[in-house]
Design an enzyme around this catalytic site. Structure first.
Site, short mmCIF file in Angstrom:
data_model
loop_
_atom_site.label_atom_id
_atom_site.label_comp_id
_atom_site.label_asym_id
_atom_site.label_seq_id
_atom_site.Cartn_x
_atom_site.Cartn_y
_atom_site.Cartn_z
N HIS A 255 0.80 -14.34 -7.35
CA HIS A 255 2.00 -14.79 -6.64
C HIS A 255 2.68 -15.94 -7.38
CE1 HIS A 255 4.28 -15.21 -2.73
NE2 HIS A 255 4.68 -16.27 -3.42
N HIS B 115 6.80 -17.49 -8.96
CA HIS B 115 8.28 -17.41 -8.98
C HIS B 115 8.76 -17.82 -10.36
CE1 HIS B 115 8.83 -16.83 -4.60
NE2 HIS B 115 7.64 -17.41 -4.58
N GLN C 147 15.10 -13.76 -0.98
CA GLN C 147 14.78 -15.13 -0.55
C GLN C 147 15.49 -15.54 0.74
OE1 GLN C 147 13.03 -18.30 -2.32
NE2 GLN C 147 13.17 -18.39 -0.09
N HIS D 208 6.37 -12.28 1.35
CA HIS D 208 6.15 -13.61 1.89
C HIS D 208 6.09 -13.40 3.39
CE1 HIS D 208 7.50 -14.88 -2.04
NE2 HIS D 208 7.32 -16.15 -1.74
N GLU E 152 5.08 -17.61 6.38
CA GLU E 152 4.89 -18.90 5.69
C GLU E 152 5.48 -19.96 6.60
OE1 GLU E 152 6.69 -19.37 1.85
OE2 GLU E 152 5.59 -21.21 1.43
N ASP F 252 2.10 -19.72 -7.26
CA ASP F 252 3.36 -19.77 -6.50
C ASP F 252 4.45 -20.52 -7.27
OD1 ASP F 252 5.13 -19.27 -4.48
OD2 ASP F 252 4.17 -20.52 -2.97
FE FE2 Z 1 6.26 -17.67 -2.93
#
Ligand code: FE2
Length: 424
Positions: free
Chosen positions: A55, A57, A150, A208, A211, A307
């Site tokens: 995971h 970005h 996102q 995701h 979260e 992440d």
């Molecule tokens: Fe993430």
């Protein structure tokens, strides 16, 4: 290449490993050395399969301070900050930063990364950039991309079309963010929609999911049931799942078996979860990471992700999956020998299963992909954040790091090299 005297993650010691034509040709004690072959002394150190990050970005990485730093340190300011940065992004800068990060990753023995890529910008600049990077790094690193809306696939106008276009362009996995949709109902609808899309296209899913510190954020329940309904068992991952930290135990006692039944994978992101969750608490302040030992005990495959590295959400990090695993074991209090070994697995074999990597692992006949660590076993590797002495892929050395050492010159004692190992 013949590497003498190594130990393996399963505990075998005193082994030699022979590499021929990019594959592991033999593993046994005292192998005969073929004529003209490079011989490396493993000095009893751990030879592990490469680290895998489930995971990440990569479109945001190494952008720390652009256009400003996250003052509150919260997830929501991070998302707002990313929104400010997006219009300023150029493809060249994205590619440059992503390639720089991949260099860091290789040096840390991290040779496979699943990265989310934001698809909410209709220009799909980041998608184009990371598809380019995926090709550029192919000879030395496996990059898997997730189409990540996102700002919410339903909440953000045009996001669904953009997401489908990203998949048409070759992005590998379907992403989502149900807890960020406007309502619980929209979140549920987004999970159904995205799982159906993945089933139609024969793709994996990585969302995701929940979260949040809100114990009523229960989208993982829908993710599990959709996985089952659509026959996607083993192909779906719930990332973060931090609301599980705060859920009522009775509800969790129903939820975890449902997740296990659906063959769901779970990903915790220890560095980010411990930094971002619990921000609305006074004291006691929640840790926020999902229930890793309980998920593992139920037979669910749990991986750890990095992440973020130096981006709107997190100002630190270096691509070191041992740091990620170390934080995970502290936050989850998995300090038994078995617990610590599970955390090492969470950044190696478990993540490889999540990505669906073929031929991963130290076995004869498989690709010669491995990292030689300056440690006697997995627990010592975690304790010392062991130096990656040698990083090898397809039999080719990609990176070498000198062993970590110190020369002590203490008054009244002869100068000596420091040994970080426990004296036996
Ligand atoms: Fe993430």
């Amino acid at each position: 290449m013949l590497i003498r005297n190594i130990c393996l993650p399963d505990g075998r010691r005193g082994q030699d490993l022979l590499v021929r034509d990019g594959r592991i040709a033999a593993i046994a004690p005292a192998l005969p050395a073929p004529e003209g072959m490079e011989i490396i002394d493993g000095q009893g150190q751990l030879l592990s399969p490469p680290f895998v990050d489930a995971h990440f970005h990569m479109d945001a990485t190494l952008s720390y301070g652009l256009p400003r730093v996250n003052q509150s340190g919260t997830l929501l300011e991070g998302i707002a900050l990313w929104g400010e940065l997006k219009p300023l992004l150029t493809q060249e800068a994205l590619i440059e930063r992503a390639l720089a990060y991949c260099d860091w990753a290789v040096a840390k023995g991290l040779l496979a990364i699943r990265s989310h890529v934001d698809v909410c910008d209709p220009r799909l600049l980041a998608v184009e950039a990371l598809l380019h990077v995926r090709e550029r790094v192919k000879p030395y690193l496996d990059l898997q991309l997730v189409a990540f809306p996102q700002d919410g696939v339903l909440r953000s106008p045009g996001a669904l079309d953009n997401l489908k276009r990203a998949l048409d362009m070759g992005v590998d996995v379907v992403g989502g963010i149900p807890h960020f949709e406007r309502t619980m109902a929209d979140g549920t609808a987004s999970v159904k929609l995205l799982c159906e899309l993945a089933a139609e296209r024969g793709l994996r899913v990585d969302m995701h999911c929940d979260e949040s510190d809100d114990p009523l954020s229960r989208h993982v329940e829908t993710l599990a049931s959709e996985t089952q309904r659509l026959g996607l068992q083993g192909r779906v991952t719930g990332s973060h799942l931090t609301s599980m930290h705060s859920m009522d135990n009775y509800y969790v006692s129903k939820l975890i078996p449902l997740m296990a039944e659906a063959g769901l994978h779970a990903v915790a992101n220890p560095l980010i979860n411990i930094s971002l969750q619990g921000r609305h608490d006074t004291y006691p302040r929640r840790r926020g990471m999902t229930r890793v030992p309980e998920l593992l005990a139920a037979g669910i495959n749990v991986g750890f992700g990095h992440d973020c590295v130096m981006d709107p959400w997190y100002s630190l990090g270096s691509g070191d999956m041992l740091e990620v695993a170390s934080m995970g074991l502290h936050v989850a209090q998995m300090t038994s020998q078995a617990g610590m070994r599970s955390c090492f697995d969470a950044v190696t074999v478990n993540n490889a299963r999540i990505l669906g990597l073929d031929g991963y692992g130290i076995e004869v006949g498989r690709s010669a992909d491995f990292v030689l660590l300056q440690a006697g076993d997995a627990v010592e590797a975690l304790r010392l954040r062991a130096a990656r002495l040698l990083v090898v892929r397809r039999g080719q050395v990609l990176s070498r790091t000198p062993p970590a050492t110190a020369r002590l010159c203490l008054p009244g004692r002869p100068a000596a090299e420091l040994d970080w190992r426990l004296a036996h």
